[in-house]
Design a protein around this motif. Sequence first.
Motif, PDB file in Angstrom:
ATOM      1  N   SER A 173       9.703  -6.999   3.179  1.00  0.00           N
ATOM      2  CA  SER A 173       9.377  -5.994   2.461  1.00  0.00           C
ATOM      3  C   SER A 173       9.570  -6.075   1.114  1.00  0.00           C
ATOM      4  N   GLY A 174      10.281  -7.063   0.392  1.00  0.00           N
ATOM      5  CA  GLY A 174      10.451  -7.557  -0.938  1.00  0.00           C
ATOM      6  C   GLY A 174       9.227  -8.211  -1.408  1.00  0.00           C
ATOM      7  N   ILE A 175       8.434  -8.794  -0.594  1.00  0.00           N
ATOM      8  CA  ILE A 175       7.312  -9.681  -0.722  1.00  0.00           C
ATOM      9  C   ILE A 175       6.381  -8.595  -1.126  1.00  0.00           C
ATOM     10  N   GLY A 176       6.076  -7.422  -0.106  1.00  0.00           N
ATOM     11  CA  GLY A 176       5.236  -6.360  -0.532  1.00  0.00           C
ATOM     12  C   GLY A 176       5.383  -5.789  -1.672  1.00  0.00           C
ATOM     13  N   ALA A 177       6.887  -5.647  -2.119  1.00  0.00           N
ATOM     14  CA  ALA A 177       7.004  -4.834  -3.593  1.00  0.00           C
ATOM     15  C   ALA A 177       6.420  -5.744  -4.585  1.00  0.00           C
ATOM     16  N   VAL A 178       6.757  -7.120  -4.597  1.00  0.00           N
ATOM     17  CA  VAL A 178       6.262  -7.768  -5.553  1.00  0.00           C
ATOM     18  C   VAL A 178       4.624  -7.503  -5.639  1.00  0.00           C
ATOM     19  N   LYS A 179       3.786  -7.605  -4.704  1.00  0.00           N
ATOM     20  CA  LYS A 179       2.497  -7.591  -4.577  1.00  0.00           C
ATOM     21  C   LYS A 179       1.943  -6.281  -5.191  1.00  0.00           C
ATOM     22  N   PHE A 180       3.040  -5.198  -4.914  1.00  0.00           N
ATOM     23  CA  PHE A 180       2.665  -3.687  -5.402  1.00  0.00           C
ATOM     24  C   PHE A 180       2.632  -4.072  -7.013  1.00  0.00           C
ATOM     25  N   ALA A 181       3.696  -4.608  -7.445  1.00  0.00           N
ATOM     26  CA  ALA A 181       3.852  -4.632  -8.695  1.00  0.00           C
ATOM     27  C   ALA A 181       2.937  -5.413  -9.635  1.00  0.00           C
ATOM     28  N   VAL A 182       2.476  -6.384  -9.111  1.00  0.00           N
ATOM     29  CA  VAL A 182       1.510  -7.244  -9.708  1.00  0.00           C
ATOM     30  C   VAL A 182       0.075  -6.674  -9.640  1.00  0.00           C
ATOM     31  N   SER A 183      -0.095  -5.950  -8.518  1.00  0.00           N
ATOM     32  CA  SER A 183      -1.362  -5.231  -8.499  1.00  0.00           C
ATOM     33  C   SER A 183      -1.492  -4.044  -9.413  1.00  0.00           C
ATOM     34  N   HIS A 184      -0.256  -3.387  -9.810  1.00  0.00           N
ATOM     35  CA  HIS A 184      -0.173  -2.340 -10.724  1.00  0.00           C
ATOM     36  C   HIS A 184      -0.186  -2.981 -12.187  1.00  0.00           C
ATOM     37  N   LYS A 185      -0.105  -4.243 -12.625  1.00  0.00           N
ATOM     38  CA  LYS A 185       0.373  -4.834 -13.723  1.00  0.00           C
ATOM     39  C   LYS A 185       1.637  -4.249 -14.322  1.00  0.00           C
ATOM     40  N   LEU A 186       2.647  -4.141 -13.401  1.00  0.00           N
ATOM     41  CA  LEU A 186       3.851  -3.863 -13.828  1.00  0.00           C
ATOM     42  C   LEU A 186       4.735  -5.289 -14.032  1.00  0.00           C
ATOM     43  N   GLU A 216       0.951  -1.105  -0.171  1.00  0.00           N
ATOM     44  CA  GLU A 216      -0.036  -0.174  -0.086  1.00  0.00           C
ATOM     45  C   GLU A 216       0.863   1.356   0.074  1.00  0.00           C
ATOM     46  N   LEU A 217       2.028   1.246   0.795  1.00  0.00           N
ATOM     47  CA  LEU A 217       2.813   2.482   0.944  1.00  0.00           C
ATOM     48  C   LEU A 217       3.398   2.516  -0.446  1.00  0.00           C
ATOM     49  N   LEU A 218       3.914   1.748  -1.085  1.00  0.00           N
ATOM     50  CA  LEU A 218       4.321   1.705  -2.424  1.00  0.00           C
ATOM     51  C   LEU A 218       3.335   2.154  -3.567  1.00  0.00           C
ATOM     52  N   ALA A 219       2.314   1.701  -3.460  1.00  0.00           N
ATOM     53  CA  ALA A 219       1.192   2.128  -4.480  1.00  0.00           C
ATOM     54  C   ALA A 219       0.956   3.635  -4.130  1.00  0.00           C
ATOM     55  N   ALA A 220       1.021   4.251  -2.956  1.00  0.00           N
ATOM     56  CA  ALA A 220       0.755   5.531  -2.581  1.00  0.00           C
ATOM     57  C   ALA A 220       1.959   6.421  -3.315  1.00  0.00           C
ATOM     58  N   GLU A 221       3.027   5.837  -3.129  1.00  0.00           N
ATOM     59  CA  GLU A 221       4.122   6.631  -3.530  1.00  0.00           C
ATOM     60  C   GLU A 221       4.219   6.593  -5.047  1.00  0.00           C
ATOM     61  N   TYR A 222       3.684   5.531  -5.820  1.00  0.00           N
ATOM     62  CA  TYR A 222       3.929   5.384  -7.128  1.00  0.00           C
ATOM     63  C   TYR A 222       2.832   6.423  -7.658  1.00  0.00           C
ATOM     64  N   GLU A 223       1.675   6.781  -7.063  1.00  0.00           N
ATOM     65  CA  GLU A 223       0.817   7.738  -7.401  1.00  0.00           C
ATOM     66  C   GLU A 223       1.374   9.216  -7.389  1.00  0.00           C
ATOM     67  N   LYS A 224       2.150   9.463  -6.554  1.00  0.00           N
ATOM     68  CA  LYS A 224       2.956  10.668  -6.602  1.00  0.00           C
ATOM     69  C   LYS A 224       3.782  10.895  -7.686  1.00  0.00           C
ATOM     70  N   GLU A 225       4.884   9.683  -7.814  1.00  0.00           N
ATOM     71  CA  GLU A 225       5.880   9.887  -8.924  1.00  0.00           C
ATOM     72  C   GLU A 225       6.362   8.357  -9.059  1.00  0.00           C
ATOM     73  N   ALA A 226       6.031   8.017 -10.317  1.00  0.00           N
ATOM     74  CA  ALA A 226       6.550   6.824 -10.829  1.00  0.00           C
ATOM     75  C   ALA A 226       8.082   6.420 -10.617  1.00  0.00           C
ATOM     76  N   PHE A 227       8.515   5.110 -10.051  1.00  0.00           N
ATOM     77  CA  PHE A 227       9.792   4.676  -9.986  1.00  0.00           C
ATOM     78  C   PHE A 227       9.992   3.468 -10.932  1.00  0.00           C
TER      79      PHE A 227
END
Length: 342
Positions: A250-263, A229-240
């Motif tokens: 935390s790495g698993i959380g990063a994967v979940k973020f990427a998958v949910s955003h179809k990256l 959720e944190l990474l999703a909010a940050e991505y909305e501000k500015e993509a990385f």
Amino acid sequence: MNIYDISKAAGVSIASVSRVINGADNVSEKTRKKVMDIIDEYGYTPNAYARGLGRGSMKTIGIMCSDSSDIYLANAIYYLETDLRKNGYNSILCCTGYDLETKKASFELLKSRQVDAFILAGSKYVEKNPEDNQYIIDGAKEHPVMMVNGCIEADGIYSVRSDDKGGMKDAFVQLHESGARKTIYVYSSDSFSGEQKIEGIKAGAKKCGIPEENLRIVKGKKSYGEIAELLAAEYEKEAFDSIIASSDTSGIGAVKFAVSHKLRIPEDIQIVSYNNSKLAEASTPELTSVDAKLEEVCQKTCDSLMKLLNAPLDENGAAAKVSVPNKTVVKTRLVKRSTTRF
């Protein structure tokens, strides 16, 4: 049955029974046989606490960790207890949580159990306020204190830790060399180790010619969902285009973020995590992760402790000084898997 009963049945003094039980040399074979025959006949098991006091050693190490459910600390406890058993030592584990007063109480509890030494597993035992470390410094005046991935500079305290700073620096540089230009670092702990990792990120950026003020560093909570959720909010501000995570969790959380955003991983976004635990391989895709060499860190901790506890006696019967470094830093290794392009 107690030693008084054995003394009476064997027809020897209580002192002789004690010497036999504690393996002393100054007892005749005849007396030893009498005592051992009674012990065998009645199946007597000597009290471990009493034996320890008689020998001047409980052959027991006190281990403290903040959270045994954490995969890093759970693995550390496993490695430490395995190595201690191989060397003939038992252990008493206290899971202290993060409250300072509870840590102090656990330390005192272990002292009351007459442990031979302390192992503090994890960097949460290095407090921000130096005065809050005094209970450890005072305890080290009586028994050795080994710190796994923490460091307090004082007599009797020995630190064995991973090169967290170097590991993070290498991860940042390799991402940059693979083409990553918008890297975000996400972490969840302000511990000693956490600070070292941030220093590594800064060092990596400096080597790549990136001003420190341009670094993107965010702190979240230690759960997959909240990191996502944190990474999703940050991505909305500015993509990385890349993420470095302070742990495999935390790495698993990063994967979940990427998958949910179809990256697509690693085409659209690269991910590097830290610790190289089983979580890194269990992830889909498997995480590129910095191997903190935890097993080696724990082995070196136990090796140093055994040198201290089993030092030879000098001519006056005192333990001779042994050469054990106060600080040992274990070099990390970047394990490349499916979440990076290098």
